[in-house]
Design an enzyme around this catalytic site. Sequence first.
Site, PDB file in Angstrom:
ATOM      1  N   HIS A   1       1.463   5.009  -2.803  1.00 24.18           N
ATOM      2  CA  HIS A   1       1.660   6.393  -2.332  1.00 24.18           C
ATOM      3  C   HIS A   1       3.061   6.919  -2.636  1.00 24.18           C
ATOM      4  CE1 HIS A   1      -2.001   7.091   0.233  1.00 24.18           C
ATOM      5  NE2 HIS A   1      -2.064   5.776   0.117  1.00 24.18           N
TER       6      HIS A   1
ATOM      7  N   HIS B   1      -4.167   0.966  -6.240  1.00 22.69           N
ATOM      8  CA  HIS B   1      -4.413   1.592  -4.937  1.00 22.69           C
ATOM      9  C   HIS B   1      -5.805   1.259  -4.421  1.00 22.69           C
ATOM     10  CE1 HIS B   1      -5.638   4.909  -2.203  1.00 22.69           C
ATOM     11  NE2 HIS B   1      -4.499   4.550  -1.643  1.00 22.69           N
TER      12      HIS B   1
ATOM     13  N   HIS C   1       0.832  -1.202   0.000  1.00 25.55           N
ATOM     14  CA  HIS C   1       0.000   0.000   0.000  1.00 25.55           C
ATOM     15  C   HIS C   1       0.873   1.261   0.000  1.00 25.55           C
ATOM     16  CE1 HIS C   1      -3.221   2.625   2.209  1.00 25.55           C
ATOM     17  NE2 HIS C   1      -3.104   2.940   0.944  1.00 25.55           N
TER      18      HIS C   1
ATOM     19  N   ILE D   1      -6.499   9.104  -0.827  1.00 23.21           N
ATOM     20  CA  ILE D   1      -6.732   8.949   0.609  1.00 23.21           C
ATOM     21  C   ILE D   1      -5.732   7.937   1.145  1.00 23.21           C
ATOM     22  CG2 ILE D   1      -8.425   7.111   0.345  1.00 23.21           C
ATOM     23  CD1 ILE D   1      -8.564   9.893   2.974  1.00 23.21           C
TER      24      ILE D   1
ATOM     25  N   ASN E   1      -6.501  -0.534  -0.831  1.00 27.09           N
ATOM     26  CA  ASN E   1      -6.886   0.474   0.155  1.00 27.09           C
ATOM     27  C   ASN E   1      -8.329   0.345   0.634  1.00 27.09           C
ATOM     28  OD1 ASN E   1      -6.270   3.173   1.585  1.00 27.09           O
ATOM     29  ND2 ASN E   1      -8.188   3.568   0.500  1.00 27.09           N
TER      30      ASN E   1
END
Length: 867
Positions: free
Chosen positions: A533, A719, A528, A867, A723
């Site tokens: 990110h 993602h 993740h 997010i 997520n």
Amino acid sequence: MDGSSPSKRSRHEESGNGERSKMRGVVVLMKKKVLGVNDIAASVVDRVDEIRGRKVALQLISSTAALDHDSAESYRGKVGKKAYLEDWITKISPLTAGDTAYDVTFEWTREMGVPGAFTITNFHHNEFYLKTLTLEDVPGHGRVHFICNSWVYPSEYYKKDRIFFANQAYLPSQTPAPLRGYREEELENLRGNGTGKLEEWDRVYDYDIYNDLGDPDKGPEHVRPILGGSPEFPYPRRGRTGRPPASSDPKVESRIPLYNSLSIYVPRDERFSQLKMSDFVAYALKSIFQFLAPEFKALFDKTPDEFDSFEDVLKLYDGGIKVSNDSLMEKIRERIPLEMIKELLRSDGEKGFKFPLPQVIKEDKTAWRSDEEFAREMLAGINPVVIRRLQEFPPESKLDPEVYGKQSSTISEEHIINSLDGLTILEAIQNNKLFILDHHDNLMPYLRRINTTATKTYATRTILFLQKDGTLKPLAIELSLPHPDGDHHGAVSSVYTPAEDGLEGSLWQLAKAYVAISDSGYHQLICHWLSTHAAIEPFIIATHRQLSVLHPIHKLLQPHFRDTMNINALARQTLINAGGFLEMTLFPGKYALEMSATSYKDWVFPDQALPADLIKRGVAVEDSSSPNGVRLLIEDYPYAVDGLEIWTAIRMWVEDYCNLYYNTDDMVENDIELQSWWKELREKGHADKTNEPWWPKMKTRKELIDSCTIVIWVASALHAAVNFGQYPYGGYLPNRPSTSRRFIPEPGTPEYEELKSNPEKAFLKTITSQLQSVLGISLVEILSRHSSDEIFLGQRESPEWTSDAGALKAFEMFGNRLVEIEKRIMEMNNDGRWKNRFGPVKMPYTLLYPSSDIGLTGRGIPNSVSI
């Protein structure tokens, strides 16, 4: 929108000689808000500015007519006279977040050609969010539309007037000559000069290493390694903030106070929208629980840190945990605005904490414990990106034997031979029937240090067998610890096999919990955080520094970067920092981010492509006859099946789009901005990987299409897959515990007796504590929600994001494909043949449905890591 529509009156007024010289436009903007409500004080000041003649001025710039005089400016477009926004004083803006339209009248003649850009100067004291400028009737041309979507601060904050370009895409070599100088100058502004502290109004995109996670000024326990810039801890680069160094260590960047977290620098237009910021305040407020940790321990009855049974855990969702601690509530009230308390605490009556019921226990409260569900979540859970095909037995280790001794698996033929449907181990391997979830090598180098903390856990290997009905059956779990006499002596391992009842059944449930713990940490830190990110942020920075907003590849990629720098900056401030949420809730504790840096050594950009990843893990093989170019060896693998559909749709869209602008490979190689972008990305953004041979050379259309497809896939679908299932699967902590506090009990100990007499209590005393559970559930609930202004794959913020008809048509086809894919996924979820799509918990796999409502839905693919 406010104001009379310009379509109801003439766009032009005749000058004395009959030449049309007046041209009307409409500007749409949003005034400064605070938590979704107009900043009244700012509004009053702006009106006073208007009365005093301090207005908002615009000047059009021609894309077809250059300045006449012979100077360095000679190739710059003609600039029209200043025009001002009209009726600012009399126009009433909506009280809540909303747009306001203003007329503006330009002097513009046919000889000045077609406007291709404009500058805007804000002489007010307050910023506003500029959305669009529309010229409906340009002489000899027609409509020209400018999409701005940018905060414009008062003029004293800028060295140059802000400039915006019409929504037509141009390669650098095809840019109208009068606009080229402006195009280059704007990129220079966005790069900055690499020095100084960056402020709220700045728009500078620059790189830095992760030297801001620790806080040495607070003491030795807050020191963390610098990530990036060293062979030991390589890392993608983050956005530079320019904050001064810490007083106790000049190599470390100083930190801002926790209460000021929302003001951490990111380029101004990378900050959350005002609507999303309002949504997100709940997340920021929840970080206040870090202050409340001591009081939380007084909330719980018999044993301060433990749930006593699974029924106790369910109280978090059914009726809430009752709070009778007045000092805790007083401390909450001191720090949290009264109107936020209900949202924050999910109050269910007098002083109660309550969370939504996670999907994994919605239909059946105990099915999560089954072996089938345990295995299914490796294919259709929150981390379906690690399982691989077993190609040697026993499993081998890649750790250096000189340092770590013998690390190969102790799982033997005797452990599994009776569960292979009559096959030998060799036959099972040759028939692609054996798979492994292997968290041995990535944990073992850190395990000795991790286990000196409150965490007590194992490196794990899980071997699984693919059954005739398409489901996986776990055969054996190996739990390993470093040798007590030193790493070079190898691992000390125990092997557990499936059992349902009695002590053996309790030990098997614990073994599965340790697997979930190692998978949970690896998921959050590597699959993740690192792989989506952190890995995407350098692409965002490089794109804004080297690709003009006029560049077609900027227009292609920019929607997939929305909010990422802001969420990453907030993560550095409150989640992944020393003492942050991830250290508090995940088993590696203070070694968490250091572990992710070790894993980055294995990061390979081309392997981020879904087909390449599936082939590398041995769960698929190349197959030119398959629609997606690969054939899955686990046919009922929901993440891979749905993902390949989404991947192919993205690639078709990218290919259609890129081919509109690049007719030949030479056009890719000769695109100066594109080449600078790719060079900087490798040499600065992922600088620790700059010399890797696997980087695409960016000399062909295929390399461009492949690279852009990977970026979009990672930022959107990958993602989403790792997520938005965090709460549906992990909101019930016994299913996805994030840490463990003791080892498998030894015979003859009180813990062993408790495991025999009260296995539920022993299980819960081993995994995540109550305090960690409340913190962890609170965090993943926020991270699993779609905000009110989310934009999903196949959508754009504006339908007029480009004026190129071919691009709009290709994008429409992309959206239509996604609608069809969603229908097919729904049909498969309703087809009982595909057992891994719903499993014993009766929870369909919806994470790769492209669309979603807002909130906690367990579905939907946002365009970006938002997010």
